[in-house]
Design a protein around this motif. Structure first.
Motif, mmCIF file in Angstrom:
data_model
loop_
_atom_site.group_PDB
_atom_site.id
_atom_site.type_symbol
_atom_site.label_atom_id
_atom_site.label_comp_id
_atom_site.label_asym_id
_atom_site.label_seq_id
_atom_site.Cartn_x
_atom_site.Cartn_y
_atom_site.Cartn_z
ATOM 1 N N GLU A 185 2.183 -2.898 -8.133
ATOM 2 C CA GLU A 185 2.283 -1.379 -7.637
ATOM 3 C C GLU A 185 1.082 -0.528 -7.885
ATOM 4 O O GLU A 185 0.887 0.729 -7.624
ATOM 5 N N SER A 186 -0.088 -1.247 -8.568
ATOM 6 C CA SER A 186 -1.557 -0.524 -8.835
ATOM 7 C C SER A 186 -2.158 -0.050 -7.450
ATOM 8 O O SER A 186 -2.906 0.665 -7.327
ATOM 9 N N GLN A 187 -1.536 -1.058 -6.305
ATOM 10 C CA GLN A 187 -2.028 -0.639 -5.076
ATOM 11 C C GLN A 187 -1.169 0.164 -4.010
ATOM 12 O O GLN A 187 -1.431 0.625 -3.112
ATOM 13 N N ALA A 188 -0.004 0.811 -4.534
ATOM 14 C CA ALA A 188 0.919 1.296 -3.907
ATOM 15 C C ALA A 188 0.222 3.100 -4.013
ATOM 16 O O ALA A 188 0.139 3.474 -4.957
ATOM 17 N N LEU A 189 0.124 3.583 -2.617
ATOM 18 C CA LEU A 189 -0.469 4.750 -2.603
ATOM 19 C C LEU A 189 0.424 5.723 -3.202
ATOM 20 O O LEU A 189 0.010 6.805 -4.065
ATOM 21 N N LEU A 190 1.908 5.706 -2.764
ATOM 22 C CA LEU A 190 2.538 6.891 -3.412
ATOM 23 C C LEU A 190 2.918 6.825 -4.904
ATOM 24 O O LEU A 190 2.903 7.724 -5.595
ATOM 25 N N GLN A 191 2.972 5.513 -5.666
ATOM 26 C CA GLN A 191 2.946 5.450 -6.947
ATOM 27 C C GLN A 191 1.757 5.945 -7.520
ATOM 28 O O GLN A 191 1.889 6.532 -8.840
ATOM 29 N N ASN A 192 0.534 5.769 -6.965
ATOM 30 C CA ASN A 192 -0.631 6.146 -7.640
ATOM 31 C C ASN A 192 -0.716 7.782 -7.624
ATOM 32 O O ASN A 192 -1.243 8.379 -8.348
ATOM 33 N N GLU A 208 -6.477 15.711 -2.098
ATOM 34 C CA GLU A 208 -5.660 16.101 -0.945
ATOM 35 C C GLU A 208 -6.254 15.880 0.292
ATOM 36 O O GLU A 208 -5.605 15.305 0.992
ATOM 37 N N SER A 209 -7.616 15.962 0.196
ATOM 38 C CA SER A 209 -8.421 15.647 1.887
ATOM 39 C C SER A 209 -8.183 14.083 1.643
ATOM 40 O O SER A 209 -8.210 13.718 3.070
ATOM 41 N N LEU A 210 -8.177 13.218 0.880
ATOM 42 C CA LEU A 210 -8.179 11.789 1.054
ATOM 43 C C LEU A 210 -6.813 11.382 1.594
ATOM 44 O O LEU A 210 -7.023 10.461 2.626
ATOM 45 N N VAL A 211 -5.968 12.018 0.994
ATOM 46 C CA VAL A 211 -4.543 11.547 1.517
ATOM 47 C C VAL A 211 -4.064 12.208 2.998
ATOM 48 O O VAL A 211 -3.701 11.229 3.599
ATOM 49 N N LEU A 212 -4.677 13.326 3.158
ATOM 50 C CA LEU A 212 -4.557 13.859 4.497
ATOM 51 C C LEU A 212 -5.230 12.929 5.376
ATOM 52 O O LEU A 212 -4.660 12.527 6.557
ATOM 53 N N ALA A 247 0.822 -1.228 0.072
ATOM 54 C CA ALA A 247 -0.017 -0.049 0.107
ATOM 55 C C ALA A 247 0.822 1.382 -0.106
ATOM 56 O O ALA A 247 0.745 2.045 -0.661
ATOM 57 N N PHE A 248 1.994 1.292 0.811
ATOM 58 C CA PHE A 248 2.630 2.229 0.869
ATOM 59 C C PHE A 248 4.216 2.393 0.418
ATOM 60 O O PHE A 248 5.053 3.149 0.801
ATOM 61 N N GLY A 249 4.527 1.309 -0.330
ATOM 62 C CA GLY A 249 5.881 1.237 -0.698
ATOM 63 C C GLY A 249 6.258 2.059 -1.780
ATOM 64 O O GLY A 249 5.447 2.721 -2.420
ATOM 65 N N ARG A 250 7.548 2.146 -2.137
ATOM 66 C CA ARG A 250 8.177 2.936 -2.765
ATOM 67 C C ARG A 250 8.172 2.041 -4.290
ATOM 68 O O ARG A 250 7.798 0.837 -4.171
ATOM 69 N N PRO A 251 8.143 3.011 -5.433
ATOM 70 C CA PRO A 251 8.151 2.292 -6.809
ATOM 71 C C PRO A 251 8.895 1.125 -6.699
ATOM 72 O O PRO A 251 10.051 1.034 -6.350
#
Length: 84
Positions: free
Chosen positions: A27-34, A55-59, A17-21
């Motif tokens: 990677e379709s599920q990686a937050l930072l990648q998306n 922005e509000s979702l990421v916060l 979910a939160f991994g680096r590329p």
């Protein structure tokens, strides 16, 4: 799932979910990648019919991570009104 297998599964899911590329096969599920291709205009824009921006979702996601970590590994004193 209990014990070490449960911890390993959770660590894997958090990495995906939160991994680096390149850190996960899916990677379709990686937050930072998306979020990487999101430009400034899209970051704060409200799509038609939406109530929240990217922005509000990421916060919200980031605040949840801080809150959960506080309750799991620290004093558990943070509140939604004062997350830091």
């Amino acid at each position: 799932m209990t014990g070490r297998s449960g911890i390993d599964a959770l660590l894997h899911l958090m990495g995906v979910a939160f991994g680096r590329p390149g850190a996960a096969q899916d990677e379709s599920q990686a937050l930072l990648q998306n979020l990487a291709p999101v430009d400034d205009a899209a970051w704060r824009a409200l799509p038609p019919g939406a109530a929240r921006s990217i922005e509000s979702l990421v916060l919200h996601v980031g605040t949840c991570k801080v809150m959960y970590a506080d309750y799991a590994f620290h004093a558990g004193t943070l509140t939604w009104d004062h997350p830091q």
